[in-house]
Design a protein around this motif. Structure first.
Motif, PDB file in Angstrom:
ATOM      1  N   ARG A   1       0.792  -1.224   0.000  1.00 16.50           N
ATOM      2  CA  ARG A   1       0.000   0.000   0.000  1.00 16.50           C
ATOM      3  C   ARG A   1       0.834   1.290   0.000  1.00 16.50           C
ATOM      4  NH1 ARG A   1      -5.291  -1.356   1.559  1.00 16.50           N
ATOM      5  NH2 ARG A   1      -5.851   0.678   0.724  1.00 16.50           N
ATOM      6  N   THR A   2       1.820   1.398   0.891  1.00 17.16           N
ATOM      7  CA  THR A   2       2.433   2.719   1.082  1.00 17.16           C
ATOM      8  C   THR A   2       3.457   3.072   0.016  1.00 17.16           C
ATOM      9  OG1 THR A   2       2.250   2.218   3.442  1.00 17.16           O
ATOM     10  CG2 THR A   2       3.286   4.285   2.847  1.00 17.16           C
ATOM     11  N   LEU A   3       4.352   2.153  -0.345  1.00 15.98           N
ATOM     12  CA  LEU A   3       5.313   2.470  -1.399  1.00 15.98           C
ATOM     13  C   LEU A   3       4.634   2.694  -2.749  1.00 15.98           C
ATOM     14  CD1 LEU A   3       8.504   2.751  -1.632  1.00 15.98           C
ATOM     15  CD2 LEU A   3       7.552   2.158   0.601  1.00 15.98           C
ATOM     16  N   PRO A   4       3.598   1.923  -3.112  1.00 13.43           N
ATOM     17  CA  PRO A   4       2.860   2.281  -4.330  1.00 13.43           C
ATOM     18  C   PRO A   4       2.283   3.695  -4.266  1.00 13.43           C
ATOM     19  CG  PRO A   4       2.347   0.031  -3.722  1.00 13.43           C
ATOM     20  CD  PRO A   4       3.170   0.603  -2.602  1.00 13.43           C
ATOM     21  N   ALA A   5       1.833   4.119  -3.078  1.00 14.93           N
ATOM     22  CA  ALA A   5       1.311   5.484  -2.939  1.00 14.93           C
ATOM     23  C   ALA A   5       2.424   6.509  -3.115  1.00 14.93           C
ATOM     24  CB  ALA A   5       0.630   5.652  -1.586  1.00 14.93           C
ATOM     25  N   PHE A   6       3.596   6.261  -2.520  1.00 12.30           N
ATOM     26  CA  PHE A   6       4.727   7.166  -2.712  1.00 12.30           C
ATOM     27  C   PHE A   6       5.131   7.226  -4.176  1.00 12.30           C
ATOM     28  CE2 PHE A   6       5.783   7.182   1.904  1.00 12.30           C
ATOM     29  CZ  PHE A   6       6.080   8.529   2.038  1.00 12.30           C
ATOM     30  N   ALA A   7       5.124   6.063  -4.846  1.00 14.39           N
ATOM     31  CA  ALA A   7       5.486   6.025  -6.260  1.00 14.39           C
ATOM     32  C   ALA A   7       4.485   6.798  -7.117  1.00 14.39           C
ATOM     33  CB  ALA A   7       5.579   4.575  -6.729  1.00 14.39           C
ATOM     34  N   GLU A   8       3.213   6.792  -6.713  1.00  9.63           N
ATOM     35  CA  GLU A   8       2.173   7.497  -7.451  1.00  9.63           C
ATOM     36  C   GLU A   8       2.189   8.992  -7.172  1.00  9.63           C
ATOM     37  OE1 GLU A   8      -2.726   7.420  -7.937  1.00  9.63           O
ATOM     38  OE2 GLU A   8      -1.711   5.916  -6.694  1.00  9.63           O
ATOM     39  N   SER A   9       2.671   9.391  -6.030  1.00 15.36           N
ATOM     40  CA  SER A   9       2.651  10.796  -5.645  1.00 15.36           C
ATOM     41  C   SER A   9       3.524  11.640  -6.580  1.00 15.36           C
ATOM     42  CB  SER A   9       3.144  10.952  -4.202  1.00 15.36           C
ATOM     43  OG  SER A   9       3.249  12.317  -3.854  1.00 15.36           O
ATOM     44  N   SER A  10       3.041  12.828  -6.897  1.00 10.40           N
ATOM     45  CA  SER A  10       3.803  13.748  -7.745  1.00 10.40           C
ATOM     46  C   SER A  10       4.776  14.596  -6.942  1.00 10.40           C
ATOM     47  CB  SER A  10       2.841  14.662  -8.514  1.00 10.40           C
ATOM     48  OG  SER A  10       2.080  15.455  -7.612  1.00 10.40           O
ATOM     49  N   THR A  11       4.762  14.429  -5.622  1.00 12.45           N
ATOM     50  CA  THR A  11       5.599  15.279  -4.766  1.00 12.45           C
ATOM     51  C   THR A  11       6.679  14.490  -4.027  1.00 12.45           C
ATOM     52  OG1 THR A  11       3.922  15.072  -3.027  1.00 12.45           O
ATOM     53  CG2 THR A  11       3.821  17.025  -4.430  1.00 12.45           C
TER      54      THR A  11
ATOM     55  N   ALA B   1     -14.704   0.678   6.970  1.00 11.84           N
ATOM     56  CA  ALA B   1     -14.450   2.061   7.382  1.00 11.84           C
ATOM     57  C   ALA B   1     -12.967   2.403   7.480  1.00 11.84           C
ATOM     58  CB  ALA B   1     -15.116   2.320   8.736  1.00 11.84           C
ATOM     59  N   PHE B   2     -12.101   1.409   7.673  1.00 11.27           N
ATOM     60  CA  PHE B   2     -10.709   1.713   7.993  1.00 11.27           C
ATOM     61  C   PHE B   2      -9.701   1.293   6.930  1.00 11.27           C
ATOM     62  CE2 PHE B   2     -12.786   0.852  12.231  1.00 11.27           C
ATOM     63  CZ  PHE B   2     -12.979   2.194  12.535  1.00 11.27           C
ATOM     64  N   THR B   3      -9.968   0.239   6.199  1.00 12.23           N
ATOM     65  CA  THR B   3      -8.966  -0.276   5.264  1.00 12.23           C
ATOM     66  C   THR B   3      -9.531  -0.544   3.872  1.00 12.23           C
ATOM     67  OG1 THR B   3      -9.380  -2.526   6.074  1.00 12.23           O
ATOM     68  CG2 THR B   3      -7.554  -1.306   7.088  1.00 12.23           C
ATOM     69  N   PRO B   4     -10.300   0.384   3.294  1.00 15.45           N
ATOM     70  CA  PRO B   4     -10.825   0.139   1.953  1.00 15.45           C
ATOM     71  C   PRO B   4      -9.732   0.288   0.891  1.00 15.45           C
ATOM     72  CG  PRO B   4     -11.382   2.349   2.636  1.00 15.45           C
ATOM     73  CD  PRO B   4     -10.720   1.688   3.819  1.00 15.45           C
ATOM     74  N   PRO B   5      -9.786  -0.502  -0.188  1.00 15.78           N
ATOM     75  CA  PRO B   5      -8.844  -0.292  -1.291  1.00 15.78           C
ATOM     76  C   PRO B   5      -9.141   1.026  -1.990  1.00 15.78           C
ATOM     77  CG  PRO B   5     -10.497  -1.929  -1.882  1.00 15.78           C
ATOM     78  CD  PRO B   5     -10.700  -1.631  -0.431  1.00 15.78           C
ATOM     79  N   PRO B   6      -8.202   1.537  -2.784  1.00 10.48           N
ATOM     80  CA  PRO B   6      -8.389   2.853  -3.411  1.00 10.48           C
ATOM     81  C   PRO B   6      -9.632   2.952  -4.296  1.00 10.48           C
ATOM     82  CG  PRO B   6      -6.101   2.147  -3.592  1.00 10.48           C
ATOM     83  CD  PRO B   6      -6.860   0.984  -3.052  1.00 10.48           C
ATOM     84  N   SER B   7     -10.061   1.834  -4.880  1.00 10.70           N
ATOM     85  CA  SER B   7     -11.209   1.869  -5.791  1.00 10.70           C
ATOM     86  C   SER B   7     -12.546   1.674  -5.083  1.00 10.70           C
ATOM     87  CB  SER B   7     -11.052   0.775  -6.856  1.00 10.70           C
ATOM     88  OG  SER B   7     -10.975  -0.510  -6.238  1.00 10.70           O
ATOM     89  N   TRP B   8     -12.519   1.442  -3.777  1.00 11.38           N
ATOM     90  CA  TRP B   8     -13.747   1.145  -3.028  1.00 11.38           C
ATOM     91  C   TRP B   8     -14.643   2.374  -2.930  1.00 11.38           C
ATOM     92  CZ3 TRP B   8     -16.356  -2.920  -1.208  1.00 11.38           C
ATOM     93  CH2 TRP B   8     -17.310  -2.721  -0.199  1.00 11.38           C
TER      94      TRP B   8
ATOM     95  N   PHE C   1      -4.218   6.089   1.304  1.00  7.77           N
ATOM     96  CA  PHE C   1      -2.758   6.033   1.456  1.00  7.77           C
ATOM     97  C   PHE C   1      -2.088   7.163   0.682  1.00  7.77           C
ATOM     98  CE2 PHE C   1      -3.507   1.916   3.270  1.00  7.77           C
ATOM     99  CZ  PHE C   1      -2.401   1.663   4.062  1.00  7.77           C
ATOM    100  N   LEU C   2      -2.529   7.396  -0.543  1.00  4.48           N
ATOM    101  CA  LEU C   2      -1.981   8.500  -1.323  1.00  4.48           C
ATOM    102  C   LEU C   2      -2.288   9.832  -0.651  1.00  4.48           C
ATOM    103  CD1 LEU C   2      -0.567   9.582  -3.840  1.00  4.48           C
ATOM    104  CD2 LEU C   2      -2.768   9.481  -5.035  1.00  4.48           C
ATOM    105  N   ASN C   3      -3.492   9.979  -0.117  1.00  6.61           N
ATOM    106  CA  ASN C   3      -3.844  11.210   0.583  1.00  6.61           C
ATOM    107  C   ASN C   3      -2.934  11.449   1.781  1.00  6.61           C
ATOM    108  OD1 ASN C   3      -5.937  11.441  -1.243  1.00  6.61           O
ATOM    109  ND2 ASN C   3      -7.525  10.755   0.177  1.00  6.61           N
ATOM    110  N   SER C   4      -2.636  10.380   2.516  1.00  5.16           N
ATOM    111  CA  SER C   4      -1.760  10.497   3.678  1.00  5.16           C
ATOM    112  C   SER C   4      -0.344  10.864   3.255  1.00  5.16           C
ATOM    113  CB  SER C   4      -1.760   9.179   4.467  1.00  5.16           C
ATOM    114  OG  SER C   4      -0.905   9.249   5.589  1.00  5.16           O
ATOM    115  N   VAL C   5       0.154  10.204   2.227  1.00  7.17           N
ATOM    116  CA  VAL C   5       1.491  10.504   1.701  1.00  7.17           C
ATOM    117  C   VAL C   5       1.569  11.960   1.250  1.00  7.17           C
ATOM    118  CG1 VAL C   5       3.005  10.085  -0.282  1.00  7.17           C
ATOM    119  CG2 VAL C   5       2.161   8.161   1.082  1.00  7.17           C
TER     120      VAL C   5
END
Length: 318
Positions: free
Chosen positions: A11-21, A245-252, A275-279
């Motif tokens: 979850r988290t490294l894919p989010a970091f990889a997707e982040s533009s920042t 409520a706590f662990t939905p996938p990004p497409s949920w 996860f991307l929002n948190s990153v």
């Protein structure tokens, strides 16, 4: 990334990889094969040893997904090395550990955050607006639960010396749901933790809270159950149920179920990549040089509640 954990891979490294920042620069592990596996997938440098990662001049910030019991040590080392830190939840095992880390980050003028990713999902803001608009009437109770199936025998969450146990892991979610949805201060009225007879960690538990307005919260959690991640808010006129409520996938696409005496309604909400929002919240704080003080106050309050739960449970057993 300091520590090649499963949550980082999924979850988290894919989010970091997707982040533009952000750019994933290096992945460190004590096991060279794990480091290489992450490096190949995320196009970064493999690093053997955590200290070696902190010595790299091309690393501005560290994501730390180690077992909870190792957070305080390595987060402190990263801050002393001049790195901003995003640590997996919870930030530490106790409020006193977190206080020391927060103080160190302030002294070094560095960003320290907890990866409290679920709170960055937009579904919870919709719930808060619905409650504020009086659609449930006067709020009476919160029921929140987070339970997962039994873990592999060698999972760190079964090891007390690594900060294991259900309270620090899955108990984090219902406790922080209460902090997100209710009014401070929250008071612990009762708590029970069931410990594994051989492993010495709590594997399930329940907590009863009361907020400043007299709303009660019943929280349950466990690591030897069927999966469920949900909360329910009951008011004087209607109740709301939110599953996943706590662990939905990004497409949920979340569904708010609202039930009153004479009607039932389901509202489908947009998907939200928590996860991307948190990153992105972390990288924004780093780039803008802002101090996430409100975020850290909630982090500290969550750990204070966990400390109180453990003390209450211990008192009840003595």
């Amino acid at each position: 990334m300091l520590g090649c954990a499963n949550i980082a891979w999924r979850r988290t490294l894919p989010a970091f990889a997707e982040s533009s920042t952000a750019t994933v620069v290096a992945a460190a592990s004590r096991d060279p094969h794990k480091a290489e596996r992450f490096a190949v997938r995320f196009g970064c440098a493999p690093v053997v040893g955590y200290s070696a990662l902190l010595e790299r001049e091309d690393v501005d910030a560290v994501y730390l997904p180690l077992p909870t019991g190792l957070h305080a040590r390595w987060a402190a080392d990263a801050l002393r090395a001049g790195k901003h830190v995003l640590a997996e939840k919870p930030l530490a095992t106790t409020a006193s550990e977190a206080t020391e880390l927060i103080s160190l980050a302030e002294q070094r003028d560095l960003v320290l955050m907890e990866n409290r990713m679920f709170s960055y999902h937009t579904q919870h803001e919709e719930v808060r607006k619905l409650v504020a608009n009086g659609e449930l009437g006067e709020l009476r109770t919160l029921h929140a639960t987070m339970t997962i199936p039994p873990l592999p025998e060698d999972d760190p969450r079964y090891r007390a010396e690594l900060g294991g146990g259900a309270l620090l892991d899955v108990g984090f979610y219902p406790l922080h749901a209460a902090l997100l949805l209710l009014t401070e201060p929250l008071e612990v009225l009762g708590a029970d933790l069931h410990r594994h007879p051989e492993r010495g960690v709590d594997v399930r538990g329940a907590v009863l809270l009361r907020d400043a307005n007299g709303v009660t919260a019943h929280l349950t959690f466990g690591i030897e159950h069927s999966y469920r991640a949900a909360y329910e808010l009951s008011g004087s006129q209607a109740r709301l149920v939110l599953e996943r409520a706590f662990t939905p996938p990004p497409s949920w696409q979340p569904v708010l179920r609202i039930e009153a005496q004479d009607r039932s309604e389901c509202r489908t909400l947009p998907a939200s990549p928590q996860f991307l929002n948190s990153v992105n919240a972390f990288t924004a704080a780093v780039l803008d040089r802002t101090r996430p003080r409100d975020h850290l106050r909630t982090t500290l309050r969550g750990l204070e509640l966990m400390d109180t739960v453990r003390a209450y449970d211990h008192k009840g057993r003595s």
